[in-house]
Motif scaffolding. Structure first.
Motif, PDB file in Angstrom:
ATOM      1  N   ASP A 618       0.827  -1.210   0.000  1.00 55.87           N
ATOM      2  CA  ASP A 618       0.000   0.000   0.000  1.00 55.87           C
ATOM      3  C   ASP A 618       0.863   1.262   0.000  1.00 55.87           C
ATOM      4  O   ASP A 618       1.981   1.270   0.531  1.00 55.87           O
ATOM      5  N   SER A 619       0.314   2.321  -0.561  1.00 53.48           N
ATOM      6  CA  SER A 619       0.957   3.627  -0.474  1.00 53.48           C
ATOM      7  C   SER A 619       0.530   4.299   0.828  1.00 53.48           C
ATOM      8  O   SER A 619      -0.657   4.275   1.194  1.00 53.48           O
ATOM      9  N   VAL A 620       1.490   4.893   1.546  1.00 52.71           N
ATOM     10  CA  VAL A 620       1.200   5.559   2.809  1.00 52.71           C
ATOM     11  C   VAL A 620       1.813   6.950   2.791  1.00 52.71           C
ATOM     12  O   VAL A 620       2.704   7.242   1.984  1.00 52.71           O
ATOM     13  N   THR A 621       1.328   7.791   3.686  1.00 50.10           N
ATOM     14  CA  THR A 621       1.877   9.142   3.818  1.00 50.10           C
ATOM     15  C   THR A 621       2.491   9.289   5.200  1.00 50.10           C
ATOM     16  O   THR A 621       2.119   8.591   6.151  1.00 50.10           O
ATOM     17  N   ALA A 622       3.434  10.205   5.313  1.00 47.48           N
ATOM     18  CA  ALA A 622       4.101  10.447   6.590  1.00 47.48           C
ATOM     19  C   ALA A 622       3.076  10.766   7.671  1.00 47.48           C
ATOM     20  O   ALA A 622       2.174  11.576   7.472  1.00 47.48           O
ATOM     21  N   GLY A 623       3.195  10.088   8.814  1.00 47.65           N
ATOM     22  CA  GLY A 623       2.269  10.301   9.926  1.00 47.65           C
ATOM     23  C   GLY A 623       1.107   9.338   9.948  1.00 47.65           C
ATOM     24  O   GLY A 623       0.373   9.272  10.939  1.00 47.65           O
ATOM     25  N   GLN A 624       0.914   8.564   8.871  1.00 49.62           N
ATOM     26  CA  GLN A 624      -0.186   7.612   8.821  1.00 49.62           C
ATOM     27  C   GLN A 624       0.126   6.389   9.679  1.00 49.62           C
ATOM     28  O   GLN A 624       1.255   5.873   9.658  1.00 49.62           O
ATOM     29  N   THR A 625      -0.850   5.912  10.434  1.00 49.70           N
ATOM     30  CA  THR A 625      -0.648   4.721  11.266  1.00 49.70           C
ATOM     31  C   THR A 625      -0.503   3.489  10.379  1.00 49.70           C
ATOM     32  O   THR A 625      -1.347   3.223   9.523  1.00 49.70           O
ATOM     33  N   VAL A 626       0.575   2.741  10.603  1.00 49.15           N
ATOM     34  CA  VAL A 626       0.849   1.522   9.842  1.00 49.15           C
ATOM     35  C   VAL A 626       0.370   0.299  10.626  1.00 49.15           C
ATOM     36  O   VAL A 626      -0.275  -0.587  10.084  1.00 49.15           O
ATOM     37  N   LEU A 627       0.683   0.252  11.909  1.00 48.89           N
ATOM     38  CA  LEU A 627       0.224  -0.839  12.771  1.00 48.89           C
ATOM     39  C   LEU A 627       0.189  -0.350  14.204  1.00 48.89           C
ATOM     40  O   LEU A 627       0.741   0.711  14.524  1.00 48.89           O
ATOM     41  N   THR A 628      -0.474  -1.110  15.062  1.00 48.67           N
ATOM     42  CA  THR A 628      -0.597  -0.745  16.467  1.00 48.67           C
ATOM     43  C   THR A 628      -0.103  -1.897  17.324  1.00 48.67           C
ATOM     44  O   THR A 628      -0.456  -3.057  17.096  1.00 48.67           O
ATOM     45  N   MET A 634      -1.616  -1.146  27.122  1.00 46.15           N
ATOM     46  CA  MET A 634      -1.646   0.150  26.452  1.00 46.15           C
ATOM     47  C   MET A 634      -1.303  -0.028  24.981  1.00 46.15           C
ATOM     48  O   MET A 634      -0.419  -0.822  24.638  1.00 46.15           O
ATOM     49  N   GLU A 635      -1.989   0.720  24.121  1.00 49.96           N
ATOM     50  CA  GLU A 635      -1.737   0.662  22.686  1.00 49.96           C
ATOM     51  C   GLU A 635      -0.784   1.784  22.255  1.00 49.96           C
ATOM     52  O   GLU A 635      -0.871   2.904  22.752  1.00 49.96           O
ATOM     53  N   HIS A 636       0.098   1.442  21.313  1.00 52.72           N
ATOM     54  CA  HIS A 636       1.048   2.417  20.785  1.00 52.72           C
ATOM     55  C   HIS A 636       1.073   2.307  19.259  1.00 52.72           C
ATOM     56  O   HIS A 636       1.476   1.270  18.718  1.00 52.72           O
ATOM     57  N   PRO A 637       0.638   3.337  18.546  1.00 55.30           N
ATOM     58  CA  PRO A 637       0.663   3.291  17.080  1.00 55.30           C
ATOM     59  C   PRO A 637       2.080   3.496  16.542  1.00 55.30           C
ATOM     60  O   PRO A 637       2.853   4.282  17.093  1.00 55.30           O
ATOM     61  N   VAL A 638       2.408   2.787  15.495  1.00 53.15           N
ATOM     62  CA  VAL A 638       3.658   2.996  14.766  1.00 53.15           C
ATOM     63  C   VAL A 638       3.288   3.647  13.445  1.00 53.15           C
ATOM     64  O   VAL A 638       2.487   3.096  12.676  1.00 53.15           O
ATOM     65  N   VAL A 639       3.831   4.830  13.181  1.00 51.73           N
ATOM     66  CA  VAL A 639       3.409   5.611  12.027  1.00 51.73           C
ATOM     67  C   VAL A 639       4.500   5.674  10.968  1.00 51.73           C
ATOM     68  O   VAL A 639       5.687   5.518  11.255  1.00 51.73           O
ATOM     69  N   ALA A 640       4.070   5.911   9.725  1.00 49.83           N
ATOM     70  CA  ALA A 640       5.007   6.055   8.610  1.00 49.83           C
ATOM     71  C   ALA A 640       5.851   7.301   8.812  1.00 49.83           C
ATOM     72  O   ALA A 640       5.359   8.345   9.238  1.00 49.83           O
ATOM     73  N   THR A 641       7.137   7.185   8.506  1.00 48.57           N
ATOM     74  CA  THR A 641       8.053   8.312   8.686  1.00 48.57           C
ATOM     75  C   THR A 641       8.165   9.168   7.427  1.00 48.57           C
ATOM     76  O   THR A 641       8.706  10.269   7.486  1.00 48.57           O
ATOM     77  N   LEU A 642       7.687   8.648   6.311  1.00 48.14           N
ATOM     78  CA  LEU A 642       7.751   9.385   5.046  1.00 48.14           C
ATOM     79  C   LEU A 642       6.710   8.829   4.090  1.00 48.14           C
ATOM     80  O   LEU A 642       6.131   7.770   4.345  1.00 48.14           O
ATOM     81  N   ASP A 643       6.466   9.526   3.016  1.00 53.74           N
ATOM     82  CA  ASP A 643       5.558   9.040   1.977  1.00 53.74           C
ATOM     83  C   ASP A 643       6.239   7.910   1.211  1.00 53.74           C
ATOM     84  O   ASP A 643       7.455   7.955   0.955  1.00 53.74           O
TER      85      ASP A 643
END
Length: 677
Positions: A618-628, A634-643
């Motif tokens: 998939d295409s993702v953008t910086a800041g988008q949640t990839v997985l949790t 407690m939940e912690h989201p891991v986000v994309a660092t770049l597009d």
């Protein structure tokens, strides 16, 4: 009275309940999972039974009769897990076992936050505006959010402890917040029903302790202030509240008793209210916790009443013989968590390699304070703890390790006693929040009692965490140096022929993302230590380190290449880098171009993948949640660092370790540049 009671819980609350059972001459039976086989609560009990899960009603009931020659006539559920579960109460009744808690009616009505609000409204108790209708879908909740207004709060109907509660300030954030709240509520409570509530700005969280017997007597034991919270989880609590005057205290106490009376409540319970700091004489019912609370010790300290003892006595059919008490002095409690406040409070797991807890716990044996008014006296301090030297802190359960409670004649004395007790506490092997707690307690607004539930979030930017001092760095380097020093080696003698001067040992110590270089010349008991170009004589001592003319007390423990150092409630983990690790870091520094973002996404802690928001490719953008990732509830989201395009193979349920690469982002720009070159 019962001869044996099964404690259907773990950790510090199980230890605390067992302490009172023993003081009453009652034998205790603990339960444990494989993760807790060597836990403290198992060791202090008279017997223990292995179960598959603390959430299994069948396992708990079976455990009550699983010990040869010792059958539990009653079950104490503690807090969390099944403590407010009507199914456990019903199963106990069916098995002829007394449930040390309220009746099924109270559990069912007050266990449903939607039903409880409607119920108390009919009894004339004010509630916060919101939407709480059974059977609402996500679409219904999104539509209702506009009617409730912003900011609003999403809350699990079956929940407690702040789990799943989410603040939403904009309409477009409601749908995503609902998804996360559903997951947390389902995992924590087995029920993902949600409701919406208007968020009261600058609110104060005030709760009232009640006791009720089966003979019609209901009393309240005053209130607790629980406004110091982070992510809706209480951190510091006190009794009484510095906000309420005596008239309001009586009114809110009567309202709490009316709530308990409305469901024929039996036992110990807590009625929680929201009070606006701007209008302290108005209060709104939030919920009733039909169990013992984490913060119950502060009430015990100011009333002299052991709440666990009265839970047991009431369950055994005894009449209440205490009346609404006069509150004596002030008490404050701080919760110690295995988490890293300097790193977004990420949970920490590991082995306790060094432990010293404040006080001796003797004042806690009957749930009372035997303290004098001297705020530094050990008798003024109570510690409820699940910690043992060499024990393991697991990532599978809540991160709370212990509670430190202090009592004083005044609020100021209690705060000073608690701060001193935290400074005297040493927990090495996992990262804790003790330094954060001390910084919070010493803020001017906290000292003045100017509190609200948003204070901690505002204060985070102002709290600076202590970097290791030169003396701490020297102590860590000398600790490693002492293990490598070979007194008989001619190469380490201060005299004799050599080319040039004696070369000092060089240690690179990594701590919290920083690397510190320390040079040590000579033996550990008479060394010259150079840090940032400054050379200072230093040597290790039995209590810490001599640094120049200063003698500095430190707690230290070395595990493999890591030296844990503790001082006044602050701790550091300093890891000696090998030559290969140092070279790798150096190369990475040389290779990194300013402004370049790392395309590899890493797990910030060990845990379990609970949600994957994208598919491989998939295409993702910086800041988008990839997985949790979930750890310690407690939940912690891991986000994309770049597009770019994501490369991921993980799925929900997969276990990950700290710093494990969980996904990679391939930048289209990088691919184009590679093709061009």
């Amino acid at each position: 009275m019962f001869s044996a009671v099964l404690v259907a819980n773990r950790g510090e609350i199980s230890c605390r309940i067992t302490r009172t059972l023993h003081s009453m001459g009652i034998r205790s039976i603990a339960v444990y999972t494989e993760h807790d086989r060597d836990a403290k609560h198992v060791q202090v009990a008279d017997a223990a039974v292995l179960i598959d899960s603390y959430l299994s009603v069948e396992s708990i009931v079976a455990a009550a009769h699983a010990v040869d020659g010792m059958h539990a006539e009653a079950v104490h559920p503690g807090y969390g897990f099944l403590s407010e579960n009507a199914q456990l109460a019903e199963a106990c009744a069916a098995a002829g076992i007394t449930f040390i808690g309220p009746g099924v009616e109270a559990l069912e009505i007050m266990g449903d936050k939607i039903a409880s609000k409607k119920h108390v409204t009919e009894r004339g108790v004010a509630v916060i505006p919101g939407i709480a209708e059974p059977g609402m879908t996500n679409d219904d909740l999104v539509a209702a959010a506009t009617e409730v207004g912003f900011p609003l709060l999403i809350k699990p109907s079956a929940g407690g402890g702040g789990k799943g509660m989410t603040i939403v300030r904009q309409p477009d954030a409601v749908a995503g917040a609902l998804d996360s709240a559903h997951r947390v509520a389902s995992a924590a409570f087995g029920d993902d029903t949600l409701f919406l509530e208007r968020l009261v700005e600058k609110p104060r969280h005030i709760e009232v302790q009640v006791l009720a017997d089966s003979h019609g007597t209901i009393i309240h034991l005053g209130e607790r202030e629980c406004s110091l919270q982070r992510r809706h989880q209480k951190i510091i609590e006190e009794a009484p509240s510095p906000l309420l005057d005596e008239a309001t205290r009586q009114r809110i106490g009567e309202a709490a008793c009316e709530v308990a009376r409305s469901v024929s409540y039996i036992g110990a319970g807590t009625v929680e209210f929201l009070v606006s700091d701007n209008a302290p004489d108005e209060f709104f019912f939030m919920e009733m916790n039909t169990r013992l609370q984490v913060e119950h010790p502060v009430t015990e300290m100011v009333t002299g009443i052991d709440l666990v003892e009265w839970q047991v006595r009431i369950a055994a059919g005894e009449k209440l013989t205490v009346e609404t008490p006069v509150l004596t002095g002030h008490s404050v409690e701080a919760r110690i968590y295995s988490e890293d406040p300097a790193n977004d409070f990420l949970p920490s797991a590991g082995q306790i390699v060094h432990l010293h807890e404040a006080g001796d716990g003797s004042a806690a044996s009957a749930g009372t304070s035997s303290a004098s008014t001297t705020d530094t006296a050990a008798a003024n301090v109570r510690v409820d703890s699940s910690l043992i030297q060499g024990g393991t802190v697991s990532a599978n359960y809540d991160p709370m390790l212990a509670k430190v409670i202090a009592h004083g004649a005044t609020r100021a004395e209690a705060l000073r006693a608690l701060d001193r007790a935290l400074a005297d506490t040493v927990i090495l092997g996992v990262t804790t929040n003790i330094e954060f707690l001390r910084a919070l307690l010493n803020r001017d607004d906290v000292q003045a009692g100017d509190l609200d539930t948003g204070l901690i979030e505002r204060a985070l930017a102002e709290i600076e965490f202590t970097a290791p001092t030169p003396a701490v760095l020297a102590a860590a380097a000398l600790s490693i140096h002492s293990e490598r020093w070979m007194p008989g080696s001619p190469w380490q003698q201060p005299s004799g022929w050599r080319v040039g001067q004696h070369r000092p040992a060089r240690y690179r110590l990594a701590c919290a993302g920083q690397v510190h270089e320390v040079l040590v010349a000579g033996p550990p008991n008479a060394a010259e230590v150079t840090i940032d170009g400054t050379t200072t004589p230093a040597r290790l001592t039995s209590t810490g380190v001599e640094w120049g003319a200063q003698s500095i007390r430190l707690a230290m423990e070395t595990v493999d290449a890591t030296v844990w150092v503790g001082q006044e409630g602050t701790s550091w983990a300093l890891t000696a880098q090998s030559r290969a690790e140092s070279l790798a870091d150096h190369r990475a520094t040389l290779a990194r171009v300013a402004g370049v973002v790392d395309p590899e996404l890493r797990s910030p802690m060990p845990g379990t993948v609970v949600a994957v928001a994208v598919a491989n490719g998939d295409s993702v953008t910086a800041g988008q949640t990839v997985l949790t990732i979930e750890a310690m509830k407690m939940e912690h989201p891991v986000v994309a660092t770049l597009d770019g395009v994501v490369d991921i193979s993980l799925k929900p349920g997969d276990l990950v370790t700290r710093d494990q690469i969980v996904a990679r982002i391939e930048s289209p720009q990088a691919s184009t540049e590679g093709e061009t070159s």
